[in-house]
Design an enzyme around this catalytic site. Structure first.
Site, PDB file in Angstrom:
ATOM      1  N   LYS A   1       0.856  -1.198   0.000  1.00 45.98           N
ATOM      2  CA  LYS A   1       0.000   0.000   0.000  1.00 45.98           C
ATOM      3  C   LYS A   1       0.882   1.235   0.000  1.00 45.98           C
ATOM      4  O   LYS A   1       1.480   1.586   1.001  1.00 45.98           O
ATOM      5  CB  LYS A   1      -0.888  -0.007   1.247  1.00 45.98           C
TER       6      LYS A   1
ATOM      7  N   CYS B   1      13.544  10.291   7.119  1.00 49.96           N
ATOM      8  CA  CYS B   1      13.438   9.867   8.515  1.00 49.96           C
ATOM      9  C   CYS B   1      14.776   9.998   9.234  1.00 49.96           C
ATOM     10  O   CYS B   1      14.818  10.247  10.430  1.00 49.96           O
ATOM     11  CB  CYS B   1      12.942   8.442   8.571  1.00 49.96           C
TER      12      CYS B   1
ATOM     13  N   GLU C   1       9.795  15.887  15.310  1.00 49.37           N
ATOM     14  CA  GLU C   1      10.177  15.720  13.910  1.00 49.37           C
ATOM     15  C   GLU C   1       9.453  16.772  13.073  1.00 49.37           C
ATOM     16  O   GLU C   1       8.225  16.780  13.014  1.00 49.37           O
ATOM     17  CB  GLU C   1       9.766  14.310  13.469  1.00 49.37           C
TER      18      GLU C   1
ATOM     19  N   GLU D   1       9.429   0.974  10.776  1.00 49.62           N
ATOM     20  CA  GLU D   1      10.511   1.948  10.530  1.00 49.62           C
ATOM     21  C   GLU D   1       9.861   3.308  10.686  1.00 49.62           C
ATOM     22  O   GLU D   1       9.067   3.712   9.844  1.00 49.62           O
ATOM     23  CB  GLU D   1      11.058   1.792   9.108  1.00 49.62           C
TER      24      GLU D   1
HETATM   25  P1  NAP Z   1       2.280   8.407   7.801  1.00 48.67           P
HETATM   26  O1  NAP Z   1       1.253   9.443   7.872  1.00 48.67           O
HETATM   27  O2  NAP Z   1       2.528   7.573   8.983  1.00 48.67           O
HETATM   28  O3  NAP Z   1       1.902   7.523   6.539  1.00 48.67           O
HETATM   29  C1  NAP Z   1       2.679   6.433   6.118  1.00 48.67           C
HETATM   30  C2  NAP Z   1       1.800   5.437   5.428  1.00 48.67           C
HETATM   31  O4  NAP Z   1       0.861   4.921   6.362  1.00 48.67           O
HETATM   32  C3  NAP Z   1       0.995   5.994   4.271  1.00 48.67           C
HETATM   33  O5  NAP Z   1       0.915   5.005   3.264  1.00 48.67           O
HETATM   34  C4  NAP Z   1      -0.373   6.207   4.898  1.00 48.67           C
HETATM   35  O6  NAP Z   1      -1.440   6.162   3.970  1.00 48.67           O
HETATM   36  C5  NAP Z   1      -0.450   5.018   5.838  1.00 48.67           C
HETATM   37  N1  NAP Z   1      -1.395   5.162   6.945  1.00 48.67           N
HETATM   38  C6  NAP Z   1      -1.975   6.276   7.441  1.00 48.67           C
HETATM   39  N2  NAP Z   1      -2.783   5.959   8.459  1.00 48.67           N
HETATM   40  C7  NAP Z   1      -2.727   4.616   8.617  1.00 48.67           C
HETATM   41  C8  NAP Z   1      -3.315   3.686   9.516  1.00 48.67           C
HETATM   42  N3  NAP Z   1      -4.157   4.076  10.475  1.00 48.67           N
HETATM   43  N4  NAP Z   1      -3.009   2.379   9.401  1.00 48.67           N
HETATM   44  C9  NAP Z   1      -2.144   1.971   8.450  1.00 48.67           C
HETATM   45  N5  NAP Z   1      -1.557   2.795   7.565  1.00 48.67           N
HETATM   46  C10 NAP Z   1      -1.838   4.098   7.660  1.00 48.67           C
HETATM   47  O7  NAP Z   1       3.702   8.974   7.453  1.00 48.67           O
HETATM   48  P2  NAP Z   1       4.071   9.954   6.285  1.00 48.67           P
HETATM   49  O8  NAP Z   1       3.650  11.305   6.713  1.00 48.67           O
HETATM   50  O9  NAP Z   1       3.609   9.419   4.994  1.00 48.67           O
HETATM   51  O10 NAP Z   1       5.673   9.807   6.268  1.00 48.67           O
HETATM   52  C11 NAP Z   1       6.489  10.544   7.072  1.00 48.67           C
HETATM   53  C12 NAP Z   1       6.940   9.742   8.285  1.00 48.67           C
HETATM   54  O11 NAP Z   1       7.552   8.534   7.899  1.00 48.67           O
HETATM   55  C13 NAP Z   1       7.975  10.466   9.096  1.00 48.67           C
HETATM   56  O12 NAP Z   1       7.668  10.364  10.452  1.00 48.67           O
HETATM   57  C14 NAP Z   1       9.265   9.710   8.793  1.00 48.67           C
HETATM   58  O13 NAP Z   1      10.237   9.812   9.760  1.00 48.67           O
HETATM   59  C15 NAP Z   1       8.780   8.329   8.587  1.00 48.67           C
HETATM   60  N6  NAP Z   1       9.695   7.561   7.745  1.00 48.67           N
HETATM   61  C16 NAP Z   1      10.474   6.616   8.333  1.00 48.67           C
HETATM   62  C17 NAP Z   1      11.377   5.882   7.573  1.00 48.67           C
HETATM   63  C18 NAP Z   1      12.241   4.831   8.214  1.00 48.67           C
HETATM   64  O14 NAP Z   1      12.828   4.044   7.505  1.00 48.67           O
HETATM   65  N7  NAP Z   1      12.353   4.798   9.517  1.00 48.67           N
HETATM   66  C19 NAP Z   1      11.457   6.095   6.195  1.00 48.67           C
HETATM   67  C20 NAP Z   1      10.646   7.073   5.624  1.00 48.67           C
HETATM   68  C21 NAP Z   1       9.760   7.797   6.424  1.00 48.67           C
HETATM   69  P3  NAP Z   1      -2.035   7.519   3.349  1.00 48.67           P
HETATM   70  O15 NAP Z   1      -0.938   8.121   2.577  1.00 48.67           O
HETATM   71  O16 NAP Z   1      -3.148   7.045   2.524  1.00 48.67           O
HETATM   72  O17 NAP Z   1      -2.449   8.365   4.508  1.00 48.67           O
END
Ligand code: NAP
Ligand code: MG
Length: 477
Positions: A185, A295, A396, A261
């Site tokens: 997804k 991240c 963050e 992650e």
């Molecule tokens: P996010 O809001 O957590 O979304 C990530 C993914 O999760 C998206 O595909 C989102 O779908 C989905 N999602 C949202 N709500 C969900 C739920 N209740 N259950 C399951 N999936 C759900 O994060 P983001 O804003 O896209 O990304 C930024 C974050 O990712 C930052 O905090 C960053 O540090 C972290 N990150 C971490 C790494 C690592 O390797 N540690 C790498 C990259 C990013 P939708 O888009 O449809 O909402």
């Protein structure tokens, strides 16, 4: 394969080896964050579609031949897949740049080539020996014991918008290499490169139907179904710590395996014997690569008092030369941030930094260039005199904002560096590598770069300490 609606392509769901419209026939546009232009219509899966994808992955695992293929054969097929992806990498890079706003340089020189290297690494690892004898120490004559390495089963995989292609590879490549089946997804902001990837894989005809499924749609709908459906064996998630907590809770209802992650607020420590030429540019690269939307971004820069003034003079001099511009311009260092909401959030953090009493050496503003007027652009911010306890140093921001923290002793720097709920990555800069290693050994973070940043080796495990996550990706096992 996309169909056309007027000007724009339409992308459907990929389930059981076929492109199919979502049951409720809902679509949503995806946009270019640099121009605001709609790029394509994307199918929005609901629970029913998600269940169809789970069923397809379940049957492909339980009744199909993929999990029981000899590892050498799976490895060969995966190598063929990577070759096919490499042959069409330009299409993926273009999708990545337009959908996610990353620079042409980041897409073409980093994300796509690195993704291919990482996929090849996993294809190589797929050629493993599943049986591992266990030494018979206690009862040598009575039994023969061995460990058999088996796939986990059906893997639900949810990825974010900041490195859409690379994250798709990090999820699907190891899962396929081990013989699992997958439901991927992508993030709603950036579905295009994963769709392109799956289109290329589909065109090869190499994977049996149901082994790889792609479900676009809202995370709040698709995610909970993947996390709670008893037919799913594992959930692998990359994204925010906040959603990571929800995933862990939901997955607990069926005791699924979970890897997470999550976020970071990574410290980047300059030691007083650092080579300033590389440490200054390296620190800017650490924080401003992809606008700080990584991240592992080095968002907290620790600078010793003894070299503070010369270091900061050079840092500012170099930072003012960073070019904010259209991603397609090869000279651009910082493109747009992902969305208007993210832009507003970055601006709130800049306000907060001022309220908290940090000194703005460079203050982020929306650029006046008319060419950038329809995109989510903001120039970089550098705050000095930051106290590690401030919210701008603890939360963050996920935007181009650097917090500079001055320190007197290395002990103090290490203590502040570790004083965060996160522990994903860190950097140390010194001409004395032994000394840098001894500092690195005391940092509570999964990946620590010395005189470098962001370079992620396929052979090294990647993942977080503390609230940055659970489990590791990449590596050799
Ligand atoms: P996010 O809001 O957590 O979304 C990530 C993914 O999760 C998206 O595909 C989102 O779908 C989905 N999602 C949202 N709500 C969900 C739920 N209740 N259950 C399951 N999936 C759900 O994060 P983001 O804003 O896209 O990304 C930024 C974050 O990712 C930052 O905090 C960053 O540090 C972290 N990150 C971490 C790494 C690592 O390797 N540690 C790498 C990259 C990013 P939708 O888009 O449809 O909402
Ligand atoms: Mg987009």
């Amino acid at each position: 394969m996309p169909t056309q609606n007027g000007e724009l392509p339409i992308f459907n769901l990929y389930i059981n080896g076929q492109w199919r419209p979502p049951v409720a026939e809902q679509y949503r546009a995806t946009y270019d964050p640099a121009t605001g232009e709609a790029l394509a219509y994307i199918a929005q899966a609901d629970i029913e579609d998600t269940r169809l994808a789970i069923q397809a992955a379940r049957s492909a695992f339980d009744d199909g031949y993929w999990p029981s293929l000899p590892p050498g054969e799976r490895s060969r097929l995966l190598h063929e897949l990577v070759d096919a992806i490499e042959a069409r990498q330009g299409e993926i890079a273009d999708a990545e740049m337009r959908d996610g706003g990353c620079t042409w340089r980041k897409a073409n020189l980093m994300d796509i080539p690195v993704g291919l290297i990482h996929f090849r690494h996993m294809a190589k690892l797929a050629n493993f020996e599943p049986l591992e004898p266990v030494p018979q120490i206690a009862f040598p004559s009575l039994s023969y014991n061995y460990v058999r390495r088996e796939p986990i089963g059906v893997c639900g995989q949810v990825i974010p918008w900041n490195f859409p292609f690379l994250m798709a590879i990090w999820k699907i490549a190891p899962a396929l290499a081990a013989g699992n089946t997958v439901i991927l997804k992508p993030a709603t902001f950036t579905p295009l490169s994963a769709l392109k990837l799956v289109e290329i894989i589909h065109d090869t005809g190499l994977l049996p139907p149901g082994v790889l499924n792609l479900v676009t749609g809202p995370g709040q709908v698709v995610g909970p179904e993947l996390c709670t459906n008893p037919q799913v064996d594992k959930i692998a998630f990359t994204g925010s710590t906040e959603v990571g907590r929800e995933i862990m809770q939901q997955a607990s209802s069926t005791i699924k395996k979970v890897t997470l992650e999550l976020g970071g607020k990574s410290p980047n420590i300059i030691l007083e014997d650092a080579d300033l030429d590389i440490a200054v540019d390296g620190s800017l690269w650490a924080v401003f690569m992809h606008n700080g939307q990584a991240c592992e971004s080095g968002t907290r820069l620790f600078v010793p008092s003894s070299i503070y003034d010369p270091f900061m003079d050079r840092l500012l001099d170099r930072a003012t030369r960073l070019k904010v511009g259209l991603p397609s311009d090869g000279a651009t260092d910082l493109g747009p941030v992902i969305s208007a909401g993210q832009l507003a959030s970055v601006e709130r953090y800049i306000e907060l930094g001022l309220e908290e009493g940090a000194t703005p050496l460079m203050l982020g503003v929306r650029p006046s260039d008319p060419e950038l007027a329809h995109g989510n652009f903001i120039t970089p911010t550098i705050f000095a005199d930051v106290d590690n306890r401030m919210r701008i140093a603890q939360e963050e921001i996920f935007g181009p904002v650097l917090c500079v923290i001055r320190y007197d002793s290395v002990e103090e720097a290490i203590r502040m560096a570790n004083d965060t709920i996160y522990g994903l990555a860190a950097g140390v800069w010194s001409t004395d590598v032994e000394r840098a290693i001894s500092v690195a050994n005391r940092l509570r973070a999964g990946t620590i770069w010395i005189n470098d940043y962001h370079l992620i080796s396929a052979e090294a495990p990647f993942g977080g300490y503390k609230q940055s996550g659970i489990g590791r990706e990449l590596g050799t096992r």
